[in-house]
Write a protein that holds these residues in place. Structure first.
Motif, short mmCIF file in Angstrom:
data_model
loop_
_atom_site.label_atom_id
_atom_site.label_comp_id
_atom_site.label_asym_id
_atom_site.label_seq_id
_atom_site.Cartn_x
_atom_site.Cartn_y
_atom_site.Cartn_z
N SER A 50 -14.17 27.52 -26.90
CA SER A 50 -15.20 26.80 -26.15
C SER A 50 -14.90 25.30 -26.19
N ALA A 51 -15.54 24.55 -25.30
CA ALA A 51 -15.33 23.10 -25.25
C ALA A 51 -15.74 22.45 -26.57
N GLU A 52 -16.85 22.91 -27.14
CA GLU A 52 -17.31 22.37 -28.41
C GLU A 52 -16.27 22.61 -29.51
N MET A 53 -15.74 23.83 -29.54
CA MET A 53 -14.73 24.17 -30.55
C MET A 53 -13.44 23.39 -30.34
N GLN A 54 -13.09 23.15 -29.08
CA GLN A 54 -11.87 22.36 -28.80
C GLN A 54 -11.98 20.96 -29.39
N TRP A 55 -13.14 20.33 -29.19
CA TRP A 55 -13.33 18.99 -29.74
C TRP A 55 -13.31 19.01 -31.26
N MET A 56 -13.89 20.05 -31.85
CA MET A 56 -13.90 20.15 -33.30
C MET A 56 -12.48 20.34 -33.85
N PHE A 127 -9.42 6.32 -29.64
CA PHE A 127 -8.18 6.99 -29.22
C PHE A 127 -8.34 8.51 -29.17
N ILE A 128 -9.12 9.07 -30.10
CA ILE A 128 -9.37 10.52 -30.07
C ILE A 128 -10.11 10.88 -28.79
N LEU A 129 -11.13 10.09 -28.48
CA LEU A 129 -11.92 10.35 -27.27
C LEU A 129 -11.06 10.18 -26.01
N ALA A 130 -10.28 9.10 -25.95
CA ALA A 130 -9.42 8.86 -24.79
C ALA A 130 -8.35 9.96 -24.66
N LEU A 153 -18.66 11.72 -32.34
CA LEU A 153 -17.38 11.21 -32.86
C LEU A 153 -17.55 9.83 -33.48
N PHE A 154 -18.25 8.94 -32.82
CA PHE A 154 -18.43 7.59 -33.36
C PHE A 154 -19.38 7.59 -34.56
N LYS A 155 -20.37 8.47 -34.55
CA LYS A 155 -21.25 8.59 -35.72
C LYS A 155 -20.48 9.12 -36.92
N LEU A 156 -19.56 10.05 -36.68
CA LEU A 156 -18.74 10.61 -37.75
C LEU A 156 -17.87 9.53 -38.39
N GLN A 231 -27.12 24.87 -32.25
CA GLN A 231 -27.58 23.57 -31.77
C GLN A 231 -26.38 22.66 -31.54
N GLN A 232 -26.66 21.48 -31.00
CA GLN A 232 -25.58 20.50 -30.88
C GLN A 232 -25.18 20.03 -32.26
N MET A 233 -23.96 19.55 -32.39
CA MET A 233 -23.44 19.14 -33.70
C MET A 233 -24.22 17.94 -34.20
N THR A 234 -25.07 18.15 -35.18
CA THR A 234 -25.87 17.08 -35.75
C THR A 234 -25.66 17.03 -37.26
N PHE A 235 -25.72 15.83 -37.81
CA PHE A 235 -25.60 15.65 -39.25
C PHE A 235 -26.25 14.33 -39.62
#
Length: 266
Positions: A50-56, A127-130, A153-156, A231-235
């Protein structure tokens, strides 16, 4: 305040062409290029995620090694490099002879060390996002565009920055105390390895060791994300190890000032 600003500008001009500054830019760029190339060449193996898993998976390729080893080592190197200029050229006497309070000189150096760390982590997130966006254009089947990951990503990376302030303050103090590279590097590396071991063993008091904080922060993020699968990835940004890291940074910063204040420049 003017003395602080002048000292901060001086730190930038002294280090802008050194590895201390360049590493904050080149390391995130180099790692992103290598990991992106790997994802591009192996895209056919990951199309079912999934798209979420790809980003992870994509961001995890950086964050795991960064939190456990790369970030502490980079901080050790940068902290030493900032003060090594004065040690190497025997410039402490010249610095303290300027009509600028020692407090301004010291705090500017410390803030500049924080800036380099923040710059490096911000560039990592950028750079990860780009790279994910570019990969989506080249390999649409990876589905990166189907999930918004920028905020997470930026919160992480913000959490990693806060978790690393304790290490930075300790290594900055070591670089004030010793002019040679081996002592701060050796002790820092030893404490990093010890921190990795204690964090992996799950010792309940591991949070009291500043060198475990980036790794503990990542473990905390993963635990919260996995507990919220639907849920959306929250922490939480602020956790036990973050508060302890900030406390260590504050105390060590004050100790470092007294080291500088009482330093003989004769």
């Amino acid at each position: 305040m003017q003395g602080f600003i002048l000292s901060l500008q001086s730190e930038f001009y002294k280090t802008r062409k050194t590895l201390a500054f360049l590493s904050a830019i080149l390391l995130p760029l180099a790692l992103c290029l290598m990991v992106s190339a790997g994802f591009y060449l192996n895209a056919h193996k990951m199309v079912n995620h999934s798209a979420e898993m790809q980003w992870m998976r994509f961001s995890g390729a950086f964050i795991g090694v960064m939190g456990s080893l790369l970030l502490p080592l980079l901080i050790i190197f940068q902290s030493f490099s900032i003060n090594n200029i004065e040690h190497k050229a025997e410039m402490w006497k010249s610095l303290f002879s300027l009509p600028i309070p020692k407090w301004s000189i010291y705090s500017a150096k410390f803030v500049y060390a924080l800036f380099l760390n923040a710059l490096c982590l911000t560039l990592f997130a950028t750079f990860i996002l780009a790279s994910g966006i570019i990969l989506d254009l080249l390999k649409p089947e990876l589905k990166f565009n189907e999930f918004s990951f920028a905020g997470t990503l930026f919160k992480l990376h913000m959490k990693l920055f806060l978790a690393s302030t304790g290490i930075l303050s300790i290594q900055f103090l070591f670089s004030l105390l010793w002019a040679d590279f081996l002592k701060p590097m050796g002790i820092g590396l030893l404490l990093t390895v010890f921190g990795i071991i204690t964090a992996n063993l799950g010792w309940k008091y591991a949070f009291t060791i500043p060198y475990t904080h980036p790794m503990l922060a990542i473990n905390s993020i993963m635990k919260q994300v996995l507990n919220n699968k639907n849920q959306q990835m929250t922490f939480d940004l602020m956790s036990k190890e973050i508060w302890f890291s900030l406390a260590v940074a504050t105390v060590t910063f004050v100790i470092g000032y007294f080291v500088i204040r009482n330093r003989s420049v004769k």
